[in-house]
Every structure is written in structure tokens, then in C-alpha cells.
Design a protein around this motif. Sequence first.
Motif, PDB file in Angstrom:
ATOM      1  N   ARG A   1       1.060  -1.165   0.080  1.00  0.00           N
ATOM      2  CA  ARG A   1       0.309   0.059   0.116  1.00  0.00           C
ATOM      3  C   ARG A   1       1.160   0.958  -0.295  1.00  0.00           C
ATOM      4  N   TYR A   2       1.797   1.288   0.893  1.00  0.00           N
ATOM      5  CA  TYR A   2       2.698   2.324   0.874  1.00  0.00           C
ATOM      6  C   TYR A   2       3.193   2.500  -0.281  1.00  0.00           C
ATOM      7  N   ALA A   3       4.264   1.517  -0.832  1.00  0.00           N
ATOM      8  CA  ALA A   3       4.815   1.533  -2.278  1.00  0.00           C
ATOM      9  C   ALA A   3       4.353   1.829  -3.528  1.00  0.00           C
ATOM     10  N   TRP A   4       2.834   1.033  -3.387  1.00  0.00           N
ATOM     11  CA  TRP A   4       1.903   2.235  -4.571  1.00  0.00           C
ATOM     12  C   TRP A   4       1.510   3.524  -4.205  1.00  0.00           C
ATOM     13  N   GLU A   5       1.458   4.244  -2.604  1.00  0.00           N
ATOM     14  CA  GLU A   5       0.682   5.379  -2.695  1.00  0.00           C
ATOM     15  C   GLU A   5       1.825   6.134  -2.815  1.00  0.00           C
ATOM     16  N   ASN A   6       3.617   6.106  -2.341  1.00  0.00           N
ATOM     17  CA  ASN A   6       4.307   7.026  -1.988  1.00  0.00           C
ATOM     18  C   ASN A   6       5.425   6.868  -3.161  1.00  0.00           C
ATOM     19  N   MET A   7       6.231   5.964  -3.472  1.00  0.00           N
ATOM     20  CA  MET A   7       7.077   5.887  -4.522  1.00  0.00           C
ATOM     21  C   MET A   7       7.278   6.125  -5.902  1.00  0.00           C
ATOM     22  N   GLU A   8       7.743   6.296  -6.363  1.00  0.00           N
ATOM     23  CA  GLU A   8       7.653   6.597  -7.749  1.00  0.00           C
ATOM     24  C   GLU A   8       7.907   5.165  -8.443  1.00  0.00           C
ATOM     25  N   PRO A   9       7.083   4.861  -9.888  1.00  0.00           N
ATOM     26  CA  PRO A   9       7.445   3.797 -10.303  1.00  0.00           C
ATOM     27  C   PRO A   9       8.479   3.845 -11.285  1.00  0.00           C
ATOM     28  N   THR A  10       9.023   3.157  -9.857  1.00  0.00           N
ATOM     29  CA  THR A  10      10.482   2.096 -11.240  1.00  0.00           C
ATOM     30  C   THR A  10      10.456   1.070 -11.270  1.00  0.00           C
ATOM     31  N   ALA A  11      11.710   0.324 -12.319  1.00  0.00           N
ATOM     32  CA  ALA A  11      11.511  -0.809 -12.198  1.00  0.00           C
ATOM     33  C   ALA A  11      11.798  -1.041 -10.995  1.00  0.00           C
ATOM     34  N   GLU A  12      12.637  -1.165  -9.961  1.00  0.00           N
ATOM     35  CA  GLU A  12      13.044  -1.549  -8.608  1.00  0.00           C
ATOM     36  C   GLU A  12      11.878  -1.884  -7.817  1.00  0.00           C
ATOM     37  N   ARG A  13      10.908  -0.910  -8.052  1.00  0.00           N
ATOM     38  CA  ARG A  13       9.900  -0.658  -7.170  1.00  0.00           C
ATOM     39  C   ARG A  13       8.731  -1.944  -7.847  1.00  0.00           C
ATOM     40  N   ASN A  14       8.883  -1.931  -9.558  1.00  0.00           N
ATOM     41  CA  ASN A  14       7.718  -3.090  -9.582  1.00  0.00           C
ATOM     42  C   ASN A  14       8.484  -4.393  -9.718  1.00  0.00           C
ATOM     43  N   VAL A  15       9.574  -4.782  -9.545  1.00  0.00           N
ATOM     44  CA  VAL A  15      10.263  -5.711  -8.764  1.00  0.00           C
ATOM     45  C   VAL A  15       9.937  -6.711  -7.824  1.00  0.00           C
ATOM     46  N   ALA A  16       9.445  -5.563  -7.022  1.00  0.00           N
ATOM     47  CA  ALA A  16       9.381  -6.186  -5.579  1.00  0.00           C
ATOM     48  C   ALA A  16       8.339  -5.891  -5.136  1.00  0.00           C
ATOM     49  N   LEU A  17       7.608  -5.097  -6.330  1.00  0.00           N
ATOM     50  CA  LEU A  17       6.051  -5.506  -5.555  1.00  0.00           C
ATOM     51  C   LEU A  17       5.114  -6.687  -6.099  1.00  0.00           C
ATOM     52  N   ARG A  18       5.638  -7.627  -7.671  1.00  0.00           N
ATOM     53  CA  ARG A  18       5.771  -8.589  -8.061  1.00  0.00           C
ATOM     54  C   ARG A  18       6.275  -9.289  -7.027  1.00  0.00           C
TER      55      ARG A  18
END
Length: 121
Positions: free
Chosen positions: A29-46
Amino acid sequence: MNNSPLPRGLSLTSKQAQHLMDYIQIYRRYAWENMEPTAERNVALRALQALHGRIMSSLEQYSQSITIMLPITPDERLAMTMMISYILDQYQGGAPTRERALVIAELTGLKSILDGDFFSR
């Protein structure tokens, strides 16, 4: 033939597994709302989403079991480390409560397992 190393695993009680799923939801929830959509964030979320699904499946499959063995891939390990750091940061400055102390102890223990020799090989 796949020569990649086998994933390392965690042994979790059903209560620990439920807590881990709660932490994953908080971080996602935090990452979707507060982090820039980077490849690193997306890999972590997946990776965290996949881990959440596997935990749910294991809990359903082994509902009578005291503990479950959960294999952790390198991507999941990295994502969990990021998640733990974020949640620990959120709890560090809070008022001292029993819940806060338990969360910090549980996450610090999990972080030390993930950082330990078993996962570094």
C-alpha cells in the motif's frame, strides 16, 4: 538444465505467516501510494505479491500444521528486506507499546535471518 541456486526457505508458524502477510500488505500500500514507479519498485511489488499468494496457499493447504516451510527466491529476499526496513522505520519513533515492541522484535529477527549466512550462500 537450470543451474540457478535453489531458493532458501523460512520456517514460519501460522501466526508468523499471517503477520508477514499483514506486513506485505502495509508495504505494498505504501509503495503504490508513495514511491515513484521505477523498475526496482515494480520488481519488489511483484515479488511480494507472489510471496503473499504462496503464503496464503500454504496456510490453506497446511491449516493443521504448526509450521510451514516457505521457499524464498532472491528477488523475494530483496523485496522483504526493503519492506522490513520501511516498516521498522515507521515503528522506531513510535510510543513504546507492547505491539510496537513485538513488531520490532519479529521484524528484526526476520531481517537477521534474511541477512544471515544461510541466505548468503
